[in-house]
Design a protein around this motif. Sequence first.
Motif, PDB file in Angstrom:
ATOM      1  N   ARG A   7       0.845  -1.203   0.000  1.00 55.25           N
ATOM      2  CA  ARG A   7       0.000   0.000   0.000  1.00 55.25           C
ATOM      3  C   ARG A   7       0.876   1.248   0.000  1.00 55.25           C
ATOM      4  NH1 ARG A   7      -0.361   4.627   2.828  1.00 55.25           N
ATOM      5  NH2 ARG A   7      -2.370   5.528   2.724  1.00 55.25           N
ATOM      6  N   ALA A  10       2.376   1.670  -3.497  1.00 55.45           N
ATOM      7  CA  ALA A  10       1.383   2.220  -4.422  1.00 55.45           C
ATOM      8  C   ALA A  10       1.208   3.715  -4.189  1.00 55.45           C
ATOM      9  CB  ALA A  10       0.045   1.497  -4.262  1.00 55.45           C
ATOM     10  N   LEU A  14       1.935   6.519  -7.062  1.00 56.21           N
ATOM     11  CA  LEU A  14       0.842   7.357  -7.547  1.00 56.21           C
ATOM     12  C   LEU A  14       0.816   8.753  -6.927  1.00 56.21           C
ATOM     13  CD1 LEU A  14      -2.001   4.699  -7.648  1.00 56.21           C
ATOM     14  CD2 LEU A  14      -0.730   5.652  -9.575  1.00 56.21           C
ATOM     15  N   PHE A  18      -3.180   8.787  -5.178  1.00 51.17           N
ATOM     16  CA  PHE A  18      -3.517   7.571  -4.444  1.00 51.17           C
ATOM     17  C   PHE A  18      -4.407   7.907  -3.263  1.00 51.17           C
ATOM     18  CE2 PHE A  18      -2.936   4.065  -1.479  1.00 51.17           C
ATOM     19  CZ  PHE A  18      -3.147   2.992  -2.322  1.00 51.17           C
ATOM     20  N   SER A  22      -8.488   4.617  -5.494  1.00 52.65           N
ATOM     21  CA  SER A  22      -7.395   3.985  -6.240  1.00 52.65           C
ATOM     22  C   SER A  22      -6.833   2.788  -5.487  1.00 52.65           C
ATOM     23  CB  SER A  22      -6.304   4.993  -6.587  1.00 52.65           C
ATOM     24  OG  SER A  22      -5.834   5.636  -5.444  1.00 52.65           O
ATOM     25  N   ALA A  26      -6.713  -0.698  -7.355  1.00 57.09           N
ATOM     26  CA  ALA A  26      -5.410  -1.346  -7.562  1.00 57.09           C
ATOM     27  C   ALA A  26      -5.339  -2.710  -6.902  1.00 57.09           C
ATOM     28  CB  ALA A  26      -4.297  -0.440  -7.016  1.00 57.09           C
ATOM     29  N   SER A  29      -7.730  -5.201  -8.673  1.00 55.37           N
ATOM     30  CA  SER A  29      -7.190  -5.600  -9.969  1.00 55.37           C
ATOM     31  C   SER A  29      -5.973  -6.512  -9.815  1.00 55.37           C
ATOM     32  CB  SER A  29      -6.818  -4.351 -10.768  1.00 55.37           C
ATOM     33  OG  SER A  29      -6.210  -4.701 -11.979  1.00 55.37           O
ATOM     34  N   ALA A  30      -5.063  -6.147  -8.935  1.00 55.76           N
ATOM     35  CA  ALA A  30      -3.815  -6.898  -8.786  1.00 55.76           C
ATOM     36  C   ALA A  30      -3.995  -8.232  -8.072  1.00 55.76           C
ATOM     37  CB  ALA A  30      -2.795  -6.053  -8.040  1.00 55.76           C
TER      38      ALA A  30
END
Length: 73
Positions: A7, A10, A14, A18, A22, A26, A29-30
């Motif tokens: 986290r 990320a 971003l 972020f 988001s 993220a 999706s990941a």
Amino acid sequence: MGATNLRRLAKDVLGPAFGPVSFVAAFRSAFGIPIDVLQRALAWQGFNSGGNVISDEDFTNLLADWINDPEGK
């Protein structure tokens, strides 16, 4: 790398873009983490959202089933 460090990574990548939305996008999706789990993760102290706060350990444990985390489950 555990959930807490992922986290933070990320957020570093971003920058100001972020935030909670988001993060959910993220990590969904990941890692395919269900939305209801990600909603609970938003209570992590690292988001500084106030209210019911969960610790780094609780955040890591919550996401450990989806993230290969040697310190998690």
